[in-house]
Design an enzyme around this catalytic site. Structure first.
Site, PDB file in Angstrom:
ATOM      1  N   ASP A  90      -2.986   0.397  -6.541  1.00  0.00           N
ATOM      2  CA  ASP A  90      -3.540   0.831  -5.245  1.00  0.00           C
ATOM      3  C   ASP A  90      -4.271   2.177  -5.332  1.00  0.00           C
ATOM      4  OD1 ASP A  90      -1.341   2.412  -5.735  1.00  0.00           O
ATOM      5  OD2 ASP A  90      -0.468   2.221  -3.739  1.00  0.00           O
ATOM      6  N   ASP A 107       1.370  -1.100  -8.420  1.00  0.00           N
ATOM      7  CA  ASP A 107       0.720  -1.540  -7.175  1.00  0.00           C
ATOM      8  C   ASP A 107      -0.793  -1.701  -7.302  1.00  0.00           C
ATOM      9  OD1 ASP A 107       3.205  -1.442  -6.114  1.00  0.00           O
ATOM     10  OD2 ASP A 107       2.832   0.185  -4.706  1.00  0.00           O
ATOM     11  N   ASP A 130      -1.471   7.796  -6.813  1.00  0.00           N
ATOM     12  CA  ASP A 130      -2.345   8.711  -6.063  1.00  0.00           C
ATOM     13  C   ASP A 130      -1.608   9.946  -5.537  1.00  0.00           C
ATOM     14  OD1 ASP A 130      -1.188   7.478  -3.751  1.00  0.00           O
ATOM     15  OD2 ASP A 130      -2.964   8.112  -2.628  1.00  0.00           O
ATOM     16  N   ARG A 188       9.978  12.202  -7.951  1.00  0.00           N
ATOM     17  CA  ARG A 188       9.077  12.542  -6.842  1.00  0.00           C
ATOM     18  C   ARG A 188       9.576  13.880  -6.314  1.00  0.00           C
ATOM     19  NH1 ARG A 188       9.553   6.720  -5.842  1.00  0.00           N
ATOM     20  NH2 ARG A 188       7.506   5.804  -6.183  1.00  0.00           N
ATOM     21  N   THR A 193       0.568   2.732 -12.012  1.00  0.00           N
ATOM     22  CA  THR A 193       1.429   2.211 -10.936  1.00  0.00           C
ATOM     23  C   THR A 193       1.250   0.705 -10.874  1.00  0.00           C
ATOM     24  OG1 THR A 193       1.722   1.996  -8.539  1.00  0.00           O
ATOM     25  CG2 THR A 193      -0.361   2.904  -9.251  1.00  0.00           C
ATOM     26  N   ARG A 203       3.173  -1.240  -1.399  1.00  0.00           N
ATOM     27  CA  ARG A 203       3.338  -0.528  -0.127  1.00  0.00           C
ATOM     28  C   ARG A 203       2.052  -0.452   0.662  1.00  0.00           C
ATOM     29  NH1 ARG A 203       6.461   4.956  -1.282  1.00  0.00           N
ATOM     30  NH2 ARG A 203       5.615   4.441  -3.309  1.00  0.00           N
ATOM     31  N   GLY A 227       6.574   6.313  -9.226  1.00  0.00           N
ATOM     32  CA  GLY A 227       7.273   5.106  -9.693  1.00  0.00           C
ATOM     33  C   GLY A 227       6.916   4.792 -11.141  1.00  0.00           C
TER      34      GLY A 227
HETATM   35  O1  F6P Z   1       5.628   2.054  -7.761  1.00  0.00           O
HETATM   36  C1  F6P Z   1       5.185   1.660  -6.499  1.00  0.00           C
HETATM   37  C2  F6P Z   1       6.307   1.060  -5.756  1.00  0.00           C
HETATM   38  O2  F6P Z   1       6.813   0.104  -6.601  1.00  0.00           O
HETATM   39  C3  F6P Z   1       6.050   0.446  -4.393  1.00  0.00           C
HETATM   40  O3  F6P Z   1       5.477  -0.793  -4.375  1.00  0.00           O
HETATM   41  C4  F6P Z   1       7.420   0.472  -3.791  1.00  0.00           C
HETATM   42  O4  F6P Z   1       7.397   0.431  -2.411  1.00  0.00           O
HETATM   43  C5  F6P Z   1       7.925   1.766  -4.278  1.00  0.00           C
HETATM   44  O5  F6P Z   1       7.304   1.999  -5.519  1.00  0.00           O
HETATM   45  C6  F6P Z   1       9.409   1.868  -4.398  1.00  0.00           C
HETATM   46  O6  F6P Z   1       9.726   3.006  -5.118  1.00  0.00           O
HETATM   47  P1  F6P Z   1      11.137   3.687  -5.237  1.00  0.00           P
HETATM   48  O7  F6P Z   1      12.160   2.640  -5.103  1.00  0.00           O
HETATM   49  O8  F6P Z   1      11.131   4.315  -6.583  1.00  0.00           O
HETATM   50  O9  F6P Z   1      11.179   4.694  -4.155  1.00  0.00           O
END
Ligand code: F6P
Length: 319
Positions: free
Chosen positions: A129, A127, A103, A72, A125, A171, A11
């Site tokens: 996390d 998050d 991660d 991804r 990120t 998440r 992300g």
């Molecule tokens: O970057 C992390 C994050 O924002 C999470 O909190 C969220 O669930 C996810 O990415 C959503 O990512 P995408 O919409 O790109 O799959």
């Protein structure tokens, strides 16, 4: 080491561009050629590289997103994908890689290092996390974005005496919910790290109402449940009517804050320095106000912990 490459993966997060800029400028400062990899690991496997110069990172420190683009990739998780990437790097004469991401991205980088290709990670990120670091690039900007949104929602909540549920990203971690909730005076903060008793949420709302405060803000991290599921539960259990606001991807965008630009600059430069010193298989981290580096294995989200005293602080202040 004469040529290195940099990519962004997973992300996007505000401050990634500032980190790319730091990597590129520090490399050139150290007389190293630096290549940008387009589209994360997909571009790495396809050999989609271009040489970056001082100008290619001009005018980006203030921009959200990533000029390198991100992706991804399932293929990169396989040995075939990793071999393809190493082959492409070798053909281009590149001997070190800096990965800016979360991660999941570091799992890929760890595989490259295990196969003999030096890689260093920079945590990026919203998050926050990631294990082994107290900070990941993008978090501060995202928290400010959420806080500003809640401030605005609060105006309507107050005026119409409503209870509002705000679903925020995260998440696996409740950091965004906790920080934004505390900083905007939310009545309840629902995060995956703490089991929340729903009766307690209702009691806090009711206590406020008994004192004449008819509005309330409940921040829910997506890692617990959706805002909509939370709304349905509160309606079924307590007959409470609420508004749900899902902030979604607006949390990932925007110009990075000064703090994110600073951390990105520090981490980007440090990543280059470490790679040139022969370090590999590790991620830059921030601990006790110091830059550190930790093995990729520590960077897993399972090693991330929330500051639980901030959670208790929020509860004690929102009474
Ligand atoms: O970057 C992390 C994050 O924002 C999470 O909190 C969220 O669930 C996810 O990415 C959503 O990512 P995408 O919409 O790109 O799959």
């Amino acid at each position: 080491m004469k040529k290195i490459a940099v990519l962004t993966s997973g992300g996007d997060a505000p401050g990634m561009n500032a980190a790319i800029r730091a990597v590129v400028r520090r490399s050139i400062f150290k007389k190293i050629e630096v290549y940008g990899v387009r589209h994360g690991y997909m571009g790495l496997m396809a050999g989609d590289f271009y040489q970056m110069d001082l100008g290619s990172v001009g005018d980006i420190i203030h921009r959200g997103g990533t000029i390198l683009r991100s992706s991804r990739s399932e293929l990169f998780k396989t040995a075939d994908g990793q071999n393809q990437a190493i082959e492409a790097l070798k053909i281009a004469g590149i001997s070190g890689l800096i990965v800016i991401g979360g991660d999941g991205s570091f799992k890929g980088a760890a595989k490259l290092t295990a196969q003999g290709f030096p890689a260093i990670g920079i945590p990026g990120t919203i998050d926050n996390d990631i294990g082994g670091t107290e900070y990941s690039i993008g978090f501060d900007t995202a928290v400010n974005t959420v806080m500003e949104a809640i401030d605005k929602i609060r105006d309507t909540a107050y005026s119409h005496e409503r209870a509002c549920i705000i679903e925020v990203m995260g998440r696996h971690a409740g950091d965004i919910a906790l920080w934004a909730g505390l900083c905007s005076g939310a009545e309840s903060i629902i995060i995956p790290e703490v089991h929340q008793n729903l009766e307690d949420v209702m009691i806090r709302i009711q206590d406020g109402r008994d004192r004449g405060k008819m509005h309330s803000i409940i921040v829910v991290a997506e890692g617990v449940c959706s805002g909509e599921d939370f709304r349905i539960t509160m309606k079924e259990k307590f007959n409470l009517d609420t508004n749900v606001i899902v902030l979604g991807h607006l949390q990932r965008g925007g110009s990075p804050t000064a703090y994110d630009r600073m951390m990105a600059s520090r981490m980007g430069a440090k990543a280059v320095d470490l790679l040139l010193e022969g370090e590999k298989g590790s991620m830059i981290g921030w601990r006790n106000c110091q830059l550190v580096h930790v093995p990729f294995e520590i960077a897993g989200k399972d090693n991330h912990t929330i500051n639980i005293s901030d959670y208790h602080l929020a509860r004690s202040l929102s009474i």
